[in-house]
Scaffold this motif. Structure first.
Motif, PDB file in Angstrom:
ATOM      1  N   PRO A 189       0.820  -1.228   0.000  1.00  0.00           N
ATOM      2  CA  PRO A 189       0.000   0.000   0.000  1.00  0.00           C
ATOM      3  C   PRO A 189       0.845   1.266   0.000  1.00  0.00           C
ATOM      4  CG  PRO A 189      -0.829  -1.595   1.595  1.00  0.00           C
ATOM      5  CD  PRO A 189       0.467  -2.127   1.096  1.00  0.00           C
ATOM      6  N   TYR A 190       0.385   2.281  -0.738  1.00  0.00           N
ATOM      7  CA  TYR A 190       1.028   3.593  -0.806  1.00  0.00           C
ATOM      8  C   TYR A 190       2.505   3.509  -1.217  1.00  0.00           C
ATOM      9  CZ  TYR A 190      -2.856   6.207   1.257  1.00  0.00           C
ATOM     10  OH  TYR A 190      -4.067   6.834   1.480  1.00  0.00           O
ATOM     11  N   GLY A 191       2.881   2.477  -1.960  1.00  0.00           N
ATOM     12  CA  GLY A 191       4.264   2.344  -2.391  1.00  0.00           C
ATOM     13  C   GLY A 191       5.220   2.041  -1.258  1.00  0.00           C
ATOM     14  N   ALA A 192       4.708   1.496  -0.158  1.00  0.00           N
ATOM     15  CA  ALA A 192       5.549   1.196   1.008  1.00  0.00           C
ATOM     16  C   ALA A 192       6.531   0.082   0.707  1.00  0.00           C
ATOM     17  CB  ALA A 192       4.677   0.810   2.203  1.00  0.00           C
ATOM     18  N   GLU A 193       7.604   0.056   1.472  1.00  0.00           N
ATOM     19  CA  GLU A 193       8.569  -1.044   1.368  1.00  0.00           C
ATOM     20  C   GLU A 193       8.496  -1.964   2.579  1.00  0.00           C
ATOM     21  OE1 GLU A 193      11.943   0.956  -1.546  1.00  0.00           O
ATOM     22  OE2 GLU A 193      12.357   0.858   0.612  1.00  0.00           O
ATOM     23  N   ALA A 194       7.702  -1.583   3.583  1.00  0.00           N
ATOM     24  CA  ALA A 194       7.475  -2.446   4.740  1.00  0.00           C
ATOM     25  C   ALA A 194       6.132  -2.118   5.366  1.00  0.00           C
ATOM     26  CB  ALA A 194       8.586  -2.285   5.775  1.00  0.00           C
ATOM     27  N   ASP A 205       5.301  -7.624   6.281  1.00  0.00           N
ATOM     28  CA  ASP A 205       5.634  -7.759   4.861  1.00  0.00           C
ATOM     29  C   ASP A 205       6.679  -6.706   4.522  1.00  0.00           C
ATOM     30  OD1 ASP A 205       5.653  -8.701   2.307  1.00  0.00           O
ATOM     31  OD2 ASP A 205       3.555  -8.198   1.846  1.00  0.00           O
ATOM     32  N   ALA A 206       7.576  -7.047   3.626  1.00  0.00           N
ATOM     33  CA  ALA A 206       8.628  -6.106   3.234  1.00  0.00           C
ATOM     34  C   ALA A 206       9.126  -6.450   1.844  1.00  0.00           C
ATOM     35  CB  ALA A 206       9.786  -6.143   4.223  1.00  0.00           C
ATOM     36  N   ILE A 207       9.542  -5.420   1.121  1.00  0.00           N
ATOM     37  CA  ILE A 207      10.133  -5.592  -0.194  1.00  0.00           C
ATOM     38  C   ILE A 207      11.338  -4.676  -0.303  1.00  0.00           C
ATOM     39  CG2 ILE A 207       7.952  -6.228  -1.297  1.00  0.00           C
ATOM     40  CD1 ILE A 207       7.762  -3.394  -2.395  1.00  0.00           C
ATOM     41  N   GLY A 208      12.162  -4.913  -1.323  1.00  0.00           N
ATOM     42  CA  GLY A 208      13.297  -4.031  -1.590  1.00  0.00           C
ATOM     43  C   GLY A 208      14.257  -3.917  -0.420  1.00  0.00           C
ATOM     44  N   PRO A 209      14.809  -2.733  -0.206  1.00  0.00           N
ATOM     45  CA  PRO A 209      15.801  -2.530   0.855  1.00  0.00           C
ATOM     46  C   PRO A 209      15.282  -2.863   2.249  1.00  0.00           C
ATOM     47  CG  PRO A 209      15.791  -0.664  -0.655  1.00  0.00           C
ATOM     48  CD  PRO A 209      14.612  -1.504  -1.019  1.00  0.00           C
ATOM     49  N   ALA A 210      13.977  -2.782   2.464  1.00  0.00           N
ATOM     50  CA  ALA A 210      13.422  -3.056   3.792  1.00  0.00           C
ATOM     51  C   ALA A 210      13.495  -4.531   4.156  1.00  0.00           C
ATOM     52  CB  ALA A 210      11.977  -2.563   3.864  1.00  0.00           C
ATOM     53  N   LYS A 211      13.781  -5.408   3.172  1.00  0.00           N
ATOM     54  CA  LYS A 211      13.904  -6.830   3.474  1.00  0.00           C
ATOM     55  C   LYS A 211      15.225  -7.149   4.165  1.00  0.00           C
ATOM     56  CE  LYS A 211      12.345  -9.868   0.538  1.00  0.00           C
ATOM     57  NZ  LYS A 211      12.107 -10.651  -0.701  1.00  0.00           N
ATOM     58  N   VAL A 267       1.208   0.143  10.163  1.00  0.00           N
ATOM     59  CA  VAL A 267       2.217   1.189  10.043  1.00  0.00           C
ATOM     60  C   VAL A 267       3.038   0.896   8.792  1.00  0.00           C
ATOM     61  CG1 VAL A 267       4.240   2.254  11.098  1.00  0.00           C
ATOM     62  CG2 VAL A 267       2.306   1.562  12.533  1.00  0.00           C
ATOM     63  N   LEU A 268       3.174   1.895   7.933  1.00  0.00           N
ATOM     64  CA  LEU A 268       3.902   1.735   6.680  1.00  0.00           C
ATOM     65  C   LEU A 268       5.247   2.447   6.735  1.00  0.00           C
ATOM     66  CD1 LEU A 268       1.097   2.456   4.029  1.00  0.00           C
ATOM     67  CD2 LEU A 268       1.677   0.265   5.105  1.00  0.00           C
ATOM     68  N   ALA A 269       6.251   1.834   6.147  1.00  0.00           N
ATOM     69  CA  ALA A 269       7.537   2.489   5.924  1.00  0.00           C
ATOM     70  C   ALA A 269       7.613   2.786   4.430  1.00  0.00           C
ATOM     71  CB  ALA A 269       8.684   1.600   6.365  1.00  0.00           C
ATOM     72  N   ARG A 270       7.406   4.049   4.092  1.00  0.00           N
ATOM     73  CA  ARG A 270       7.312   4.455   2.701  1.00  0.00           C
ATOM     74  C   ARG A 270       8.583   5.193   2.289  1.00  0.00           C
ATOM     75  NH1 ARG A 270       7.132   7.186  -2.251  1.00  0.00           N
ATOM     76  NH2 ARG A 270       5.173   6.779  -3.306  1.00  0.00           N
ATOM     77  N   PRO A 271       9.256   4.792   1.194  1.00  0.00           N
ATOM     78  CA  PRO A 271      10.454   5.518   0.769  1.00  0.00           C
ATOM     79  C   PRO A 271      10.126   6.972   0.476  1.00  0.00           C
ATOM     80  CG  PRO A 271       9.723   3.984  -0.945  1.00  0.00           C
ATOM     81  CD  PRO A 271       8.940   3.675   0.283  1.00  0.00           C
TER      82      PRO A 271
END
Length: 351
Positions: A189-194, A205-211, A267-271
């Motif tokens: 959601p919202y282009g988040a990475e985690a 859930d996490a993708i990209g650098p947040a993994k 809670v989202l971690a958005r770049p």
């Protein structure tokens, strides 16, 4: 004028509300800031764009909003600012400034006095939340007397400005991605990475650098600190709450709330890194640090903006200065242009 009440955290929460239009968002930010800024004479705010490489003299103001000011204030403001010299405009619109107008315009007393007379006030307080790309907002309020902020008070206002700039940058990035038709099955959601669950602040859930394992640990720690700042700490020790909730995590992520279709909070971690350029082979974080040094920020404020330790900022600055052949901050400023924004056009950096 020290924002050391729980209302500072209220303002940050409002700033990171990603719903609604930019105009509605600015209105809500002003309402949240009013208890700390409005001294009984009203206030005003506007969106701000400084064209790339313009240095401030050709800045564009839009969506001016008023609170308890005369209806003709926008016309008086426009008329007053049109006759100002480019040097004056550059001096009074530095990115990330917070303080009284008399302080920032002290090198241009005659123009400043003329501006005040045209506006009909003796002093104004202003907070500029402008990104390195020259886009941001300004929130100001007339004051009844000339005054000067303490260094600590100015620092805390700059912290609030860092959040507003970060939140506005995030909103603009999300607006720019609305038309992205990518069908990437990994997208969050919202282009988040985690995505973190709101109860235990564990990554679900996490993708990209947040993994990366270390990144995941940093994000969890940051989310817990933010949760603490938004809790009882905001009332018990609002100063510590403000200092705890930094404007970014590792110079990359903004941490914001998100509610799914069932109303469950996550809670989202958005770049959301600031837009900076690298003309001379610096790392991403070195570029960020150098940019804010050129804007006049202290190492402490840079650390707050980027969500880094002050020690890490010092290491990055030392490394960047070595690469650029600068032995001091003064040499760094001399090499890299006014206001930290060297002219960039057609893919080339000005000499």
């Amino acid at each position: 004028m020290d924002p050391v009440t729980s209302e500072a955290i209220d303002l940050i929460e409002v700033a990171y509300d990603l719903e609604g239009s930019d105009s509605d968002w600015l209105s809500q930010v002003m309402d949240a800031a009013a208890p700390m800024i409005d001294h009984g004479l009203g206030m005003f705010g506007f969106a701000f764009v400084r064209p790339e490489g313009g240095g401030g003299s050709d800045a564009v103001i839009g969506d001016m909003q008023l609170r308890a000011l005369p209806p003709d204030f926008p016309a008086r403001f426009a008329a007053a600012t049109q006759v100002l010299s480019p040097e004056f405009v550059r001096s009074v619109t530095p990115p990330g400034y917070a303080g009284t107008w008399s302080e920032i315009a002290r090198d241009h007393p005659e123009e400043f006095q003329a501006l005040l007379e045209n506006l009909g006030y003796v002093e104004l307080f202003g907070m500029t939340a402008i990104d390195p790309d020259g886009v941001g907002v300004d929130i100001s309020a007339p004051l009844r007397e000339t005054m000067k902020l303490s260094a600590k008070s100015r620092e805390r206002w700059q912290m609030l400005g860092a959040h507003i700039a970060s939140a506005y940058r995030l909103r603009r990035a999300l607006m720019g991605s609305e038309g992205d038709s990518s069908d990437d099955t990994e997208s969050l959601p919202y282009g988040a990475e985690a995505v973190l669950d709101a109860n235990h602040l564990q990554i679900v859930d996490a993708i990209g650098p947040a993994k990366d394992r270390s990144a995941a640990q940093v994000l969890r720690r940051a989310a817990r600190k933010i949760d603490k700042a938004r809790g009882q700490l905001r009332k018990d020790d609002p100063r510590k709450a403000l200092e705890t909730w930094k404007a970014l995590v590792r110079g990359r992520w903004s941490v914001v709330d998100w509610f799914d279709s069932d109303g469950r909070r996550f809670v989202l971690a958005r770049p959301n890194p600031p837009k900076v350029f690298d003309p001379r082979g610096l790392s991403a974080q070195e570029c960020q640090v150098v940019t804010y040094v050129l804007f006049g920020d202290t190492n402490k404020l840079i650390a707050y903006r980027l969500g880094l330790s002050q020690g890490r900022v010092s290491v990055l600055l030392k490394s960047a200065m070595h690469k650029l052949g600068a032995k001091s901050k003064a040499q760094l400023v001399q090499k890299l242009g006014p206001l930290g924004v060297p002219t960039f056009s057609n893919g080339e950096w000005a000499a």
